[in-house]
Design an enzyme around this catalytic site. Structure first.
Site, PDB file in Angstrom:
ATOM      1  CG  HIS A 229      -1.932   3.961   3.343  1.00 44.55           C
ATOM      2  ND1 HIS A 229      -3.244   3.693   3.697  1.00 44.55           N
ATOM      3  CD2 HIS A 229      -1.368   2.752   3.092  1.00 44.55           C
ATOM      4  CE1 HIS A 229      -3.464   2.392   3.642  1.00 44.55           C
ATOM      5  NE2 HIS A 229      -2.338   1.795   3.296  1.00 44.55           N
TER       6      HIS A 229
ATOM      7  CB  SER B 295      -0.941   0.007   1.209  1.00 45.16           C
ATOM      8  OG  SER B 295      -1.807  -1.104   1.176  1.00 45.16           O
TER       9      SER B 295
END
Length: 292
Positions: free
Chosen positions: A264, A210
């Site tokens: 992220h 991610s």
């Protein structure tokens, strides 16, 4: 019922076309006649008629007839699915880095499952053995975990979600920046996300692509803001809005559950402000770079 007027009756389409083409210069008429196949048949015919009227062409000259339409066989769903899977998993001259990264994630997950790791709910200790980014090890002599954690996933659903995101972003980006730039940005953003995760969390055991994928979002934003994509103004705005929506929705969903939003954000910032702009070196505005 009224009958249609003769072709060259005053006010008819043919008469209006003749008047229009009578005002065109000879060079434009010659171009239209020579390239009649590119235009509707009436355009080429009107250009030839005007050239004939001026005595610049023999009476027998006619625009080349358009080629007959070719019939393409309709593809079946299995054929379309096969093409999709080949594009997803098999490297090609146009898309090289994206399938390789996807294959690497699939390979690691397959090896994990074959070794006895649960395909739906692996334990924390199993993830550590396969290279997760864990505070106690990464910061104490095992920095290589900042690379390996990108290819380890906590279950099949986690893997498929990241693979689909990587594939879609790869289709949008790799053809523009080339496979080497995309690969370097991906790895750099994954490391940036891992470092941000270690900095923000006192104790973390993180896995997944991610952070690197958010870095590709950052690269795509940098491409849009730097006008490195061949898009008109409205398409650029629409693409920018879509990317911002995807980024914000993913970050908001990460506020709940066991999701490492620090990775992220770290990947996004690395892609937008560091790795993305560095990838522009030697890349012209609006340039499409394919795989070598």
């Amino acid at each position: 019922m009224e009958s249609s007027p003769p072709d060259h009756a005053p006010g008819s389409t043919a008469a209006l076309a003749a008047q229009l083409f009578a005002q065109k210069p000879e060079a434009e008429l010659l171009y239209l006649a020579q390239n009649a196949i590119r235009y509707p048949p009436a355009v080429g015919a009107a250009a030839v008629a005007e050239l004939n009227r001026r005595g610049l062409l023999p009476d027998t000259a006619r625009p080349a007839p358009p080629p007959p339409p070719t019939e393409t066989e309709s593809e079946t769903w299995p054929q379309l699915l096969g093409q999709l899977l080949r594009g997803l998993l098999i490297p090609s001259r146009r898309f090289l880095a994206t399938p390789l990264l996807i294959d690497a994630c699939l390979l690691v997950f397959g090896l994990m499952v074959l070794s006895g790791v649960s395909a739906s709910d692996p334990t924390a200790s199993q993830l550590v053995r396969w290279g997760s980014n864990i505070t106690d090890f990464t910061l104490h002599g095992q920095p290589w975990r900042l690379l390996t954690y990108m290819f380890v996933h906590a279950g099949l659903s986690h893997l498929l979600l990241n693979i689909l995101s990587l594939w879609l972003l790869g289709l949008l980006i790799e053809d523009r920046v080339g496979p080497l730039r995309l690969l370097l940005v991906y790895l750099a953003c994954g490391v940036g996300g891992g470092l941000a995760s270690l900095w923000w969390n006192a104790n973390i055991n993180s896995v997944g692509a991610s952070g690197a994928i958010f870095g590709l979002y950052g690269l795509l934003l940098a491409l849009l803001l730097g006008k490195k994509l061949v898009l008109d103004k409205s398409d650029r705005r629409a693409m920018l809005g879509l990317v911002l929506y995807l980024v914000l929705s993913n970050l908001l969903s990460g506020l709940t559950g066991n999701i490492d939003n620090a990775a992220h954000l770290g990947g996004l910032v690395t892609g937008l402000f560091i790795a993305g702009p560095l990838a522009f070196i030697g890349l012209k505005g609006g340039e499409h770079v394919g795989a070598a």
